[in-house]
Design an enzyme around this catalytic site. Structure first.
Site, PDB file in Angstrom:
ATOM      1  N   TYR A 184      33.675  43.767  30.557  1.00  0.00           N
ATOM      2  CA  TYR A 184      34.861  44.120  29.750  1.00  0.00           C
ATOM      3  C   TYR A 184      34.674  45.523  29.311  1.00  0.00           C
ATOM      4  O   TYR A 184      33.472  45.914  28.916  1.00  0.00           O
ATOM      5  CB  TYR A 184      35.422  43.093  28.543  1.00  0.00           C
ATOM      6  CG  TYR A 184      36.461  43.586  27.985  1.00  0.00           C
ATOM      7  CD1 TYR A 184      37.616  42.964  28.485  1.00  0.00           C
ATOM      8  CD2 TYR A 184      36.914  44.481  26.904  1.00  0.00           C
ATOM      9  CE1 TYR A 184      38.934  43.141  27.679  1.00  0.00           C
ATOM     10  CE2 TYR A 184      38.097  44.681  26.564  1.00  0.00           C
ATOM     11  CZ  TYR A 184      39.013  43.880  26.783  1.00  0.00           C
ATOM     12  OH  TYR A 184      40.071  44.382  26.343  1.00  0.00           O
ATOM     13  N   PHE A 243      44.747  49.425  27.434  1.00  0.00           N
ATOM     14  CA  PHE A 243      43.791  49.893  28.541  1.00  0.00           C
ATOM     15  C   PHE A 243      42.302  48.672  28.370  1.00  0.00           C
ATOM     16  O   PHE A 243      41.918  48.405  27.205  1.00  0.00           O
ATOM     17  CB  PHE A 243      43.008  51.226  27.774  1.00  0.00           C
ATOM     18  CG  PHE A 243      41.872  51.613  28.810  1.00  0.00           C
ATOM     19  CD1 PHE A 243      42.050  52.903  29.715  1.00  0.00           C
ATOM     20  CD2 PHE A 243      40.659  51.122  28.652  1.00  0.00           C
ATOM     21  CE1 PHE A 243      40.805  53.036  30.559  1.00  0.00           C
ATOM     22  CE2 PHE A 243      39.565  51.614  29.535  1.00  0.00           C
ATOM     23  CZ  PHE A 243      39.546  52.629  30.502  1.00  0.00           C
ATOM     24  N   GLU A 244      42.387  48.164  29.502  1.00  0.00           N
ATOM     25  CA  GLU A 244      41.191  47.464  29.740  1.00  0.00           C
ATOM     26  C   GLU A 244      40.596  47.383  31.078  1.00  0.00           C
ATOM     27  O   GLU A 244      41.563  47.591  32.081  1.00  0.00           O
ATOM     28  CB  GLU A 244      41.256  45.929  29.189  1.00  0.00           C
ATOM     29  CG  GLU A 244      42.359  45.158  29.853  1.00  0.00           C
ATOM     30  CD  GLU A 244      42.582  43.670  29.097  1.00  0.00           C
ATOM     31  OE1 GLU A 244      42.071  43.533  28.046  1.00  0.00           O
ATOM     32  OE2 GLU A 244      43.501  42.991  29.551  1.00  0.00           O
ATOM     33  N   ILE A 245      39.161  47.389  31.350  1.00  0.00           N
ATOM     34  CA  ILE A 245      38.714  47.324  32.846  1.00  0.00           C
ATOM     35  C   ILE A 245      38.040  45.941  32.562  1.00  0.00           C
ATOM     36  O   ILE A 245      37.080  46.058  31.761  1.00  0.00           O
ATOM     37  CB  ILE A 245      38.139  48.518  33.290  1.00  0.00           C
ATOM     38  CG1 ILE A 245      38.851  49.839  33.377  1.00  0.00           C
ATOM     39  CG2 ILE A 245      37.605  48.212  34.596  1.00  0.00           C
ATOM     40  CD1 ILE A 245      38.122  51.056  33.624  1.00  0.00           C
TER      41      ILE A 245
END
Length: 391
Positions: free
Chosen positions: A233, A290-292
């Site tokens: 994450y 916002f997250e990857i």
């Protein structure tokens, strides 16, 4: 003995009481004001912002300025691609802001890497939305509708209890307090988006929302960096949640921990989320617009059990549990802390908060339009200090 006050003293005392009363009302009804004027914030401003040891992306992951679009070098960092997609949840009415976000990320990142986009909506996308979005994307794009059972309030929720909760939040002026659709979205993002048929083929996703800004060139592939370094994450902004929206969330989490110790990761991020080793929640979370992340983590038995436990408690509807604290607590407990990554290099803004690279080399290399002074990183109601202390 009776204390006698002069007329001037009485007026001064009255003014003080009025100011305290107004402050108390504004602190309760306006989230940002309450955070900005909290003792935690004031103390932070007095002691000054911190500075973390940033874990930079290695130079070999960056595309050289004159790198041709095609390369004969086999299986290199510049020719490999991860099994990944860029994901946006949007409505037809969001088309103008969605186009802005897409164009910004295409210009700053995806025109070089050409990852496919997936757009999801609880209703069918309009022809206008699909045409305008497709016009600003360099590669593949897919549009999908969310299954009804993944979006709407489930039948087992006590609607009278849920309605009473919404009405109370409206009375208390809590943002989105009366919105059922917002609660649907939070529950969907917490436990269903990665189950959508269009996402089954992918491992990684990058979440993007309408009308966000990317202030720096992103000349590296964050998916490959995370894959190669065993990350799960990634985030750019961290802050406190609004306690009035999640009053029973941590108690529900503690029930899960007690009932499922086998799922709790060693060396996890509890020290970021709690000041007392888990007895209470300090409200810190990663801002999930916002997250990857690795969708296989969300699909895992551990997170599936975690989400089901929270979902059965009904807090998405009886209160207003957000996907940001749910994701943050989930990954903070069920993954090791070294599997969570802060991308300093990615300049990002979701109004009103900005992250701008603190490393001068990263700022210059990214041709960033933001400045360090704008950055939210060590604002008084940022949780970056809590993140720093567990590094």
């Amino acid at each position: 003995m009776v204390l006698k006050l002069t007329t001037n003293a009485r007026y001064i005392l009255l003014v003080v009481f009025v100011i305290i009363g107004l402050h108390s009302i504004l602190s309760f009804t306006h989230e940002d004001y309450g955070r900005a004027t909290s003792l935690r914030n004031i103390a932070s401003q007095l002691t000054g912002g911190g500075s973390a040891n940033v874990d930079p992306v290695p130079a070999e992951y960056f595309v050289p300025p004159e790198e041709p679009k095609t390369s004969s070098r086999p299986d290199t960092l510049l020719t490999r691609r991860a099994n990944a997609t860029i994901l946006m949840l949007a409505r037809n009415s969001d088309v103008g802001d969605a186009v802005k976000s897409v164009r910004r990320l295409e210009d700053r990142f995806n025109k070089k890497f050409r990852y496919p986009w997936v757009f999801l909506n609880e209703e069918p996308f309009s022809d206008e939305f699909k045409t305008r979005i497709s016009n600003v994307i360099n590669g593949e794009v897919t549009f999908g509708q969310i299954p009804r059972e993944h979006w709407y309030q489930p039948d087992w929720i006590d609607e009278e209890k849920a309605k009473a909760g919404r009405e109370k939040m409206v009375q208390d002026n809590i943002i989105y307090g009366g919105s059922l659709s917002y609660r649907n979205m939070c529950r969907f993002n917490s436990g269903f988006f990665y189950r959508h048929p269009l996402l089954q083929q992918y491992k990684w996703y990058w979440r993007v929302e309408p009308d966000v800004h990317f202030h720096c060139d992103i000349d590296f592939d964050p998916f490959l960096y995370m894959e190669d370094h065993n990350k799960t994450y990634a985030f750019t902004i961290t802050m406190y949640e609004y306690l009035a929206t999640i009053p029973t969330l941590w108690d529900t989490v503690k029930e899960f921990i007690k009932e499922n110790p086998q799922y709790i990761a060693p060396n996890n991020a509890m020290g970021y989320m709690s000041e007392d080793n888990g007895a209470s929640y300090n409200l810190c979370h990663f801002w999930s617009n916002f997250e990857i992340a690795d969708m296989d983590f969300w699909r895992s038995p551990a997170y599936s059990a975690f989400f089901e436990h929270l979902d059965r408690a009904g807090g998405f509807y009886y209160e207003r549990w957000g996907d940001a604290p749910v994701h943050s607590i989930g990954v903070g407990l069920l993954a090791r802390k070294d599997q969570i990554h802060f991308f300093d290099e990615i300049g990002y803004e979701h109004n009103p908060y900005v992250h701008c690279p603190r490393d001068e080399g990263a700022w210059a290399r990214g041709k960033c339009a933001c400045t360090a002074e704008q950055s939210f990183d060590y604002n008084g109601y940022s949780c970056m200090k809590q993140w720093d202390r567990i590094q």
